[in-house]
Each structure stands twice: as C-alpha cells, then as structure tokens.
Design a protein around this motif. Structure first.
Motif: not given
Lengths: 396, 256
Positions: A89, B122, B117, B115, B110, A46, A3-6, A50, B119, A85, A11, A1, B106
């Motif tokens: 579930v 979801e 990944p 969150l 992201a 979010l 995606i840049i994960f911070v 939670r 979540d 979400t 954050q 993916m 996403a």
C-alpha cells in the motif's frame, strides 16, 4: 462469498496466540535530507495488531515536499504477509505521488518478495469492472438467453429424433451392455422405492375417499376411487416423479461429469455420435421401463387401497377384488401407461440435455442435476394437465 | 517448536494399500531451505508418499515428524496445527471452481486468521501479484489458462505463509517456458521466504535446476534406492536404475 467468518472471540480460543498482546510498531520520521523514514519494529505478522498504512499516506499528504521514503527495520522481530501488504500500500501511494522508495532498509526476504510481486506488472484491461446492468438491459439479456436455450432444447430434441432414426435403420452406435446397464438401473433397481411410494399413495387415496364415502355408507366405492385414481393418474405420476429425482438427476450428473473430463469430446473425435452413444440407450431404457414401472405402481397402489379397505373398513377381500375389476377398464390402464411412456421421454430428454449442456466445473454438474429434476417435474405436471383436458374432451 | 529440529523427518515409513505394500523402510530428512525432490518412475508411489506427508493417508508403519512433532501420533487438533504450516500445490491446481481466485485465497485466511475482509483482499491481491497474476482477483478458475490456474494454486498454497510448500508434478501440462518460469519462481520463493520446498516430479530439467536434495523410490524393489543431490547422484550413484532415470536411459545404453 462462501466464506465462514469466525468471530474474533472464537478465533482466540481456537489458536491461543503467543503474541496476542503484541503490536507492530510504526514511527514516521523526517530525516535531515527531507526523506521520510519509516521506523518499523516488533512483530509484523497477520496475527499481530498492525498500524494502518493510511497513517503513512496522510503523512505524505501533509509533507508534499517529501521525495524519498526509506525504511529502518532492524527491530522487526517477525514478519509475513502482514508486513508485505502494508508495504504494498505504501509503495503504490508513493508511486502515485512520484516519490521514490528506497527498500534497502527492509528485511532481505521482504525486499525480494516485493520485487517479485512487482516483477509482472498488471496487464492492462485484465481487471474486472464490476458493473450492474440497468434493469432493461437485464431483462433483454434474460430474454435473449431464454430464446437461445429454447432453441437449444429444440435442437436437442431434433438430434434425439435423428438418433432414433439411425436406430431404426440400424446405424446407431451404442453398446448393448450400456443399454442393459441402464435398463437395470431404471428398472429393477427402482422397484423398492416405487413399491413403497405407490403402496402409501394407495393407502392415502383410500383414506381420503373413505372419510367421505363412509358418510353415505358407501365404503365399497373406495375400491373404485383407488383403482381409477391409481390407473389414470397416480401410477404414472408417482413413477415419473420418482424416476425424475432418481434417474433424471443421475443422467445429468453422469453426462455432465463426462463433459467436465472431456470424455464427450473424446467420443466425438472418434466419430462416435454422443447422441447415439449416451442419449439413445438412456431414452430407450426409460421409454421401455416407465410403462412397466407404471403398471407395477398401479398394482401396488391398488394393494395399498385394499389393505385399508380390508383392515379399516371391514370390506371382504373378494368384495374388494370384484368391485375393482368391475370398474377398471382397459382404457384406464391405457391412459396411465401411455402417459408413463411420454413422461419417460421427458425425463430422459431433460436429464440428458442438462448433462450435455453442462459447463466444465464442479458447480455446473450440480446445476445440471438440479435443472434436470426441475425441468422434468414441471413438464410432467404440465403434460399431465394437458392429458386430463384431452381425455375428457375425447371422452376416454 | 524447536528451531533446531528439521522441518520434516521420515523414519521407517511403510506405505500400503491393505496388504499390498507400495514402499517400505523409507527414511530421510528434509532440512530447512531444502528444495527436496521425490522422484522415481511412474507408479512407484511418489504421489502416495506426498499424500502421506500432507496428512491425507495414514502410514501403515513408521513415523513422519514435522519440526520434531509426529504427525500421526498427535491428536487431530495438533495435526491440523502442524499441517497449517504447510501449503500444497496440487497437480491440476485444485482451485475451487465456484469461487473467484481472490475467494480461493481468502477462504483459508478467513478460517484461520481474524483479518478484516478488506485486509483479506489485500493479502489475496499480494499473493496473486507474487505469482504474476496481478489484477486477476475476480476471475473464476475456468476463465484462465492451465498455467495460470497452476500459479493461482500456488498463490493459494502460500495463503497462510507456510513454512513448507509441497508441489505435486508442478511442470505437468506446462509448456517448457512456463515450466522454467515456475522453477524460477520456486527458487525465488525459497530464497525470499526461507521456505522448505518438497517437489514430486520426474521432469529432469526441472530436477537439475532446482533441487539440492532428493530421494529416489524404486518400483521394483519397493523401497528407496538413493538419496542426495541429484547432480551428485547423476555422477556417482552406483545404482544403474538411478543413473538411467537421470540420463533418460542413456546410462544403460552406454553399458551395452
């Protein structure tokens, strides 16, 4: 993916959240009428911490007699997708166990959104099963794909040949102004970069030769080395590699973008053959321009060699000039120029074919440009090897 | 952010390309829960106004403020923070073609939330379910139809739970039924999210179904010539251009 994960630490610096310490509250209670009541409180967003819905699922497993789930949410201070979400579930866990969900206790907006999410049920068979092919399957598919693309390439070459046939009987449909534009792009506008590269290649050849030839006191033969090297090999080769990167990629990107915008389809519906209209002018331009660029590259390369000879090796310009002329035959030029023409065809074919085969999205245009450059450079080197063998066998 | 401040306020906005003034003196307020239509004939500057509102083009003059904070007079970080409360559905969806639908949703999550990944996935699944695309997480945009791309674009616009949603020509390229379904979806989203919705469109059926407020940009006078509920404008607007627009030219026909 992609995606840049911070990281979590970054954050928090980036968005100092007002409710950093805030945590959503979940409490599971059993009501007197054997229903499970989920008491929700605090911020269910979010950004807040939670509870895991697995807590509820475990509770449902521990109490198999539960027939109904109800909610109490008066104390929820804020909610967004974080709450939804969680509820999703819980809802699907209940559905699996045939437990009814009474959503009246939820915030009104959340209830409506949950209904909306459930309004269009998942189409059966829509979901992708991600399976990896067994090794032999993968090899087989690859081989089939390779066979098909080889067939495509042959068909494209055939199509290009037919287009040339139409050109010679005067039936090809393309605009002279398009041809002029491509001629300018592939000719005049390529001169500065061709000059720079060829001059440097001439300098490099001269230096490489000088190191050895000086040992014998034979510096003057640098002139032969540079002249023969540029004329037979490096002139055509350098011009071709520059044009593959510069023009081949541009052809693929132009035609590929036209595919994405359905412009190629539009040509076809008007009965205009894309092969004539798009591919032919580009092929003609490269076939005309490549030999000329090659001659120019040879000339500039020899100048580069002369520069080294005169400045570094103390040869006189007249001496260098005569030495070059005496050893350079017409056949050397002919070999270089002929090769340049062939390389031109290769670059034009690879560029246009990648463009015409382009898929219909942005990533595909990039792949088309890459494949144009890689294909042309590989084929250029392969054909250059073939020519080397051929000329030595024929004694040219 | 003061809760009493209007989501969007535009004051004396002038839009220009160099010395060419497209529209001048635009002043209007969009209230919380509004479905606000930006309408007008082709080429009057509707889409350009939208580009100003979503921070892609700087106004030549005037102020655009979100919840009382000026968009263009704020430093870039604040501007980003303001714009994060908005989501945009572009005319053709503008989904990133090299990513699956789930990855499209996403990416902003992201970037701007912490969150996990699982979540994130979801949330992506939930957003797709909201627009009726449950189960399509692993499809690429090129593998689904135009209407579905548009709905997936809407799911992505909603990724960060925005307070304000912008729609650029939502019904363009959709069949009447899909277009109607999208209108219903817009209404449902307004009712359940409490979101404020701004729509650029000239689709009359859609305008009368969803709008409760609007502004009308005129291409000839280069300014706004009407604002308010389109249903009221249809009956009471003194300006013939506006009534003509809202009746597909019947108003001018009737006067002759």
């Amino acid at each position: 993916m992609n995606i840049i994960f911070v990281s979590a630490a970054e954050q928090y610096v980036a968005h100092p959240p007002q409710e950093a310490a805030s945590t959503a509250v979940l409490d599971c209670r059993t009501t007197p009428d054997a229903a499970l009541e989920l008491y929700l409180a605090g911020p269910w967003t979010l950004k807040s911490r939670r509870p895991d819905p697995a807590v509820v699922v475990r509770r449902l497993e521990d109490q198999p007699e539960t027939r109904r789930v109800v909610f109490s949410s008066e104390q929820v201070t804020a909610w967004d997708s974080g709450l939804l979400t969680f509820l999703n579930v819980v809802k699907s866990a209940c559905a699996e166990r045939h437990i009814s969900v009474d959503s009246t206790g939820l915030p009104e907006g959340a209830r409506k959104l949950l209904d909306l999410a459930a309004a269009v049920p998942e189409k059966s068979g829509a979901r992708r099963q991600q399976t990896a092919d067994p090794f032999l399957d993968a090899v087989g598919k690859w081989a089939q794909g390779a066979g098909a693309s080889f067939g495509n390439a042959l068909a494209f070459i055939g199509g290009a040949a037919l287009a040339f046939g139409r050109l010679f009987v005067g039936k090809a449909q393309f605009r002279g102004s398009d041809l002029a534009l491509v001629l300018q792009e592939t000719g005049g506008q390529a001169l500065p970069i061709v000059s720079l590269i060829s001059f440097l290649v001439g300098v490099i050849l001269a230096f490489v030769g000088a190191l050895q030839l000086q040992l014998f006191g034979a510096q003057i033969f640098v002139a032969n080395l540079v002249a023969i090297g540029m004329a037979r090999e490096m002139g055509a080769m350098m011009a071709a590699i520059i044009m593959a990167g510069r023009t081949g990629a541009a052809f693929a990107a132009q035609i590929g973008t036209m595919q994405v915008n359905e412009e190629v389809d539009a040509l076809q519906t008007f009965g205009i053959e894309p092969m004539d209209f798009l591919v032919l002018p580009r092929m003609i331009a490269l076939i005309v321009m490549m030999p000329l660029l090659c001659l120019y590259a040879i000339f500039i390369g020899i100048l580069g060699g002369a520069f080294v000879g005169i400045v570094m090796l103390n040869l006189s310009p007249i001496q260098y000039y005569h030495q070059t002329l005496a050893f350079l035959g017409v056949s050397d030029f002919a070999v270089g120029v002929f090769k340049a023409g062939v390389f031109g065809v290769i670059i034009a074919l690879a560029g246009c074919m990648s463009g015409m085969d382009c898929g219909r999205n942005a990533a595909a245009v990039g792949q088309a440009a890459t494949s144009a450059v890689v294909t042309s450079i590989v084929l250029i080197v392969v054909f250059d090897g073939l020519f080397a063998v051929l000329t030595s066998v024929l004694g040219i | 952010m003061a809760a009493s401040e209007a989501p969007i306020r535009v004051e004396n906005l002038t839009m220009a390309f160099g010395s060419f003034v497209l529209q001048r003196d635009l002043t209007f307020t969009i209230n919380r829960g509004d479905i606000f239509i930006i309408m007008g004939g082709s080429g009057c500057g509707k889409s350009t106004l939208l580009r100003h509102l979503i921070g892609l083009k700087e106004p030549a003059k005037g102020v655009i403020s979100y919840f009382g904070r000026s968009l263009w007079d704020s430093p870039p970080e604040v501007r980003q923070e303001i714009l994060r409360q908005t989501g945009v559905l572009y005319q053709k969806g503008a989904l990133w073609s090299s990513m699956t639908l789930a990855e499209n949703i996403a990416l902003p999550l992201a970037e701007y939330t912490d969150l996990k990944p699982a979540d994130t996935r979801e949330v992506a699944a939930l957003k797709l379910a909201l627009v009726g695309l449950a189960g399509f997480e692993d499809y690429y945009p090129s593998e689904i139809s135009g209407g579905m791309q548009k709905r997936a674009g809407l799911a992505r616009a909603m990724a960060l739970d925005p307070e304000i949603l912008f729609f650029d020509e939502p019904s363009a390229g959709l069949d009447p039924i899909s277009s109607r379904l999208l209108d219903d979806l817009i209404l449902q989203l307004r009712d359940s999210l409490g979101a404020t919705i701004v729509v650029v469109t000239h689709e009359l059926a859609s305008i009368f179904t969803i709008a409760n407020n609007s502004v009308f940009l005129d291409a000839d006078t280069r300014t706004m010539i009407a604002q308010g509920d389109p249903k009221v404008l249809l009956k009471d607007c003194p300006n013939i251009t506006v009534r003509n627009f809202l009746t597909r030219g019947e108003a001018a026909h009737a006067e002759m």
